[in-house]
Design an enzyme around this catalytic site. Structure first.
Site, PDB file in Angstrom:
ATOM      1  N   LYS A   1      37.909  51.330  49.311  1.00 43.97           N
ATOM      2  CA  LYS A   1      38.041  51.846  47.953  1.00 43.97           C
ATOM      3  C   LYS A   1      36.945  51.274  47.068  1.00 43.97           C
ATOM      4  O   LYS A   1      36.736  50.060  47.108  1.00 43.97           O
ATOM      5  CB  LYS A   1      39.420  51.447  47.432  1.00 43.97           C
ATOM      6  CG  LYS A   1      39.666  51.738  45.977  1.00 43.97           C
ATOM      7  CD  LYS A   1      40.957  51.101  45.559  1.00 43.97           C
ATOM      8  CE  LYS A   1      41.123  51.326  44.075  1.00 43.97           C
ATOM      9  NZ  LYS A   1      42.112  50.512  43.478  1.00 43.97           N
TER      10      LYS A   1
ATOM     11  N   CYS B   1      45.371  40.895  37.748  1.00 43.08           N
ATOM     12  CA  CYS B   1      46.202  41.279  38.896  1.00 43.08           C
ATOM     13  C   CYS B   1      47.060  40.136  39.433  1.00 43.08           C
ATOM     14  O   CYS B   1      47.667  40.253  40.494  1.00 43.08           O
ATOM     15  CB  CYS B   1      45.327  41.844  40.010  1.00 43.08           C
ATOM     16  SG  CYS B   1      44.397  43.296  39.485  1.00 43.08           S
TER      17      CYS B   1
ATOM     18  N   LYS C   1      38.133  46.393  48.899  1.00 45.28           N
ATOM     19  CA  LYS C   1      38.241  46.899  47.534  1.00 45.28           C
ATOM     20  C   LYS C   1      37.198  46.210  46.666  1.00 45.28           C
ATOM     21  O   LYS C   1      37.223  44.989  46.497  1.00 45.28           O
ATOM     22  CB  LYS C   1      39.648  46.643  46.987  1.00 45.28           C
ATOM     23  CG  LYS C   1      39.789  47.051  45.529  1.00 45.28           C
ATOM     24  CD  LYS C   1      41.216  47.028  45.038  1.00 45.28           C
ATOM     25  CE  LYS C   1      41.266  47.368  43.554  1.00 45.28           C
ATOM     26  NZ  LYS C   1      42.629  47.431  43.029  1.00 45.28           N
TER      27      LYS C   1
ATOM     28  N   ARG D   1      37.407  41.582  36.953  1.00 52.31           N
ATOM     29  CA  ARG D   1      38.148  41.324  38.191  1.00 52.31           C
ATOM     30  C   ARG D   1      37.243  40.781  39.312  1.00 52.31           C
ATOM     31  O   ARG D   1      37.589  40.801  40.469  1.00 52.31           O
ATOM     32  CB  ARG D   1      38.822  42.606  38.675  1.00 52.31           C
ATOM     33  CG  ARG D   1      39.767  43.252  37.689  1.00 52.31           C
ATOM     34  CD  ARG D   1      40.873  43.996  38.413  1.00 52.31           C
ATOM     35  NE  ARG D   1      41.569  44.988  37.641  1.00 52.31           N
ATOM     36  CZ  ARG D   1      42.377  44.744  36.613  1.00 52.31           C
ATOM     37  NH1 ARG D   1      42.563  43.517  36.182  1.00 52.31           N
ATOM     38  NH2 ARG D   1      42.992  45.739  35.998  1.00 52.31           N
TER      39      ARG D   1
HETATM   40  C1  PBG Z   1      45.647  48.085  40.725  1.00 56.75           C
HETATM   41  C2  PBG Z   1      44.876  49.286  41.113  1.00 56.75           C
HETATM   42  C3  PBG Z   1      43.746  49.848  40.520  1.00 56.75           C
HETATM   43  C4  PBG Z   1      43.478  51.023  41.203  1.00 56.75           C
HETATM   44  C5  PBG Z   1      44.413  51.137  42.218  1.00 56.75           C
HETATM   45  N1  PBG Z   1      45.263  50.045  42.147  1.00 56.75           N
HETATM   46  C6  PBG Z   1      42.964  49.394  39.333  1.00 56.75           C
HETATM   47  C7  PBG Z   1      42.136  48.186  39.399  1.00 56.75           C
HETATM   48  O1  PBG Z   1      42.034  47.516  40.430  1.00 56.75           O
HETATM   49  O2  PBG Z   1      41.603  47.854  38.343  1.00 56.75           O
HETATM   50  C8  PBG Z   1      42.390  52.002  40.898  1.00 56.75           C
HETATM   51  C9  PBG Z   1      42.667  53.412  41.290  1.00 56.75           C
HETATM   52  C10 PBG Z   1      41.772  54.424  40.655  1.00 56.75           C
HETATM   53  O3  PBG Z   1      40.818  54.108  39.940  1.00 56.75           O
HETATM   54  O4  PBG Z   1      42.049  55.616  40.871  1.00 56.75           O
HETATM   55  N2  PBG Z   1      44.961  46.892  40.859  1.00 56.75           N
END
Ligand code: PBG
Length: 325
Positions: free
Chosen positions: A245, A127, A192, A214
């Site tokens: 999230k 990211c 998150k 990550r």
């Molecule tokens: C981008 C991002 C992700 C998701 C939303 N923005 C993937 C991640 O962090 O690997 C996940 C959304 C989903 O699983 O529906 N970083």
């Protein structure tokens, strides 16, 4: 017996009269994948019923959403070309920028939020910018800020940074203000977690990290006080909405967020939550409609004002039909 809780459950009118949680279609946000090319409407194998659209095909979906009464979308871009610098993320003719310009022209009444992250655009799938095998926080901030600005210049109504770098909300707020976009809100993916629930998304966006994971930037799911710290930091940096999230496995964090901040709270029911419901429903092991309603209400009951879900259209219909609401 004087106190009988069952009295208030005795018929549907009464049950609805005393309901504690009410939902409205205006709280729903639909996440959508847009991709370079023409005439593309590809089903995502791990997310049956969800598609990657080229810009020209995206309009049919926007029309459907609009008809269903879903007025907000969150856009994710899938570029043709990925590189070390994530240059597709902030290119003037990048996929999100093109999609926004067209969508705003064709469907000006919808509200467009963009996910601000680099993992869909980097060749290594992380990211942010790499320094060796490390994701370098401070050089990433500049690229994120540039990306957010280019989204807003292309027409985004709101930006949602999902990268989990430290200081990204402030970096984005500063650049937006500098360019005069003082009224463009930031919805921060504040809480998150590094989660296994994102697997179908990474399949959809081809954004799985090429090495490692990550965990050096997304949160450890053993922690909740750390989530509070993230909320408070993002609030100080100027976030307008706080997101938690995933949603279903983190209802405690939604409830805690409600206690510690007066900012609105959004919950994101992520790809893995969608995939689990779809797969079990296909097997006939659960009733899809019931589970979609129950899990959505759980997020609202915990304290969310807004709900990001791949089931937005279906939920809008369930609300219309009086199945929830
Ligand atoms: C981008 C991002 C992700 C998701 C939303 N923005 C993937 C991640 O962090 O690997 C996940 C959304 C989903 O699983 O529906 N970083």
């Amino acid at each position: 017996m004087i106190k009988r809780p069952r009295r208030l459950r005795s018929n549907e009118t009464l049950r609805k009269m005393v309901r504690e949680t009410r939902v409205d279609k205006s709280s729903l946000i639909f996440p959508m994948f847009v991709k370079e090319g023409k005439g593309i409407r590809e089903e995502i194998p791990s997310m049956k019923g969800q598609y990657r659209y080229s810009v020209d095909q995206m309009f049919y979906e926007l029309e459907q959403l609009s008809k269903a009464g879903v007025s907000s979308v969150m856009l994710f871009g899938i570029p043709d070309h990925k590189d070390e610098l994530a240059s597709g993320a902030y290119a003037e003719d990048g996929i999100i920028q093109k999609a926004l310009k067209e969508a705003k022209r064709r469907f000006p009444d919808l509200y467009y939020i963009t996910d601000v992250c680099l993992c869909e655009y980097t060749s290594h799938g992380h990211c942010g910018m790499l320094c060796g095998h490390d994701v370098d926080n401070d050089t990433t901030l500049k690229v994120l800020a540039k990306t957010a600005l280019s989204h807003v210049q292309a027409g985004a109504d709101m930006v949602a940074p999902s990268d989990m770098m430290d200081g990204r909300v402030a970096a984005i707020r500063n650049i937006l203000d500098e360019y005069g976009y003082v009224n463009t809100p930031i919805m921060s993916y504040a809480v998150k977690y590094a989660s296994g629930f994102y697997a179908p998304f990474r399949d959809a966006a081809d954004s799985a990290p090429a090495f490692g994971d990550r965990k050096t930037y997304q949160m450890d799911y053993h922690n909740s006080r750390e989530g509070i710290r993230e909320i408070l930091l993002d609030e100080e940096e100027g976030a307008d909405i706080i997101m938690v999230k995933p949603a279903l496995a983190y209802l405690d964090m939604i409830a805690k967020a409600k206690e510690v901040t007066s900012l609105p709270i959004a919950a994101y029911s992520v790809s893995g939550e969608y995939a689990m419901i779809k797969a079990a429903a296909e097997k006939g092991w659960i009733d899809e409609e019931k589970i979609v309603c129950e899990t959505a209400i759980a997020a609202f009951r915990a304290g969310a004002q807004s709900y990001l879900t791949y089931y937005a259209k279906e939920l809008a219909r369930y609300i219309d039909e009086g199945k929830i609401g």
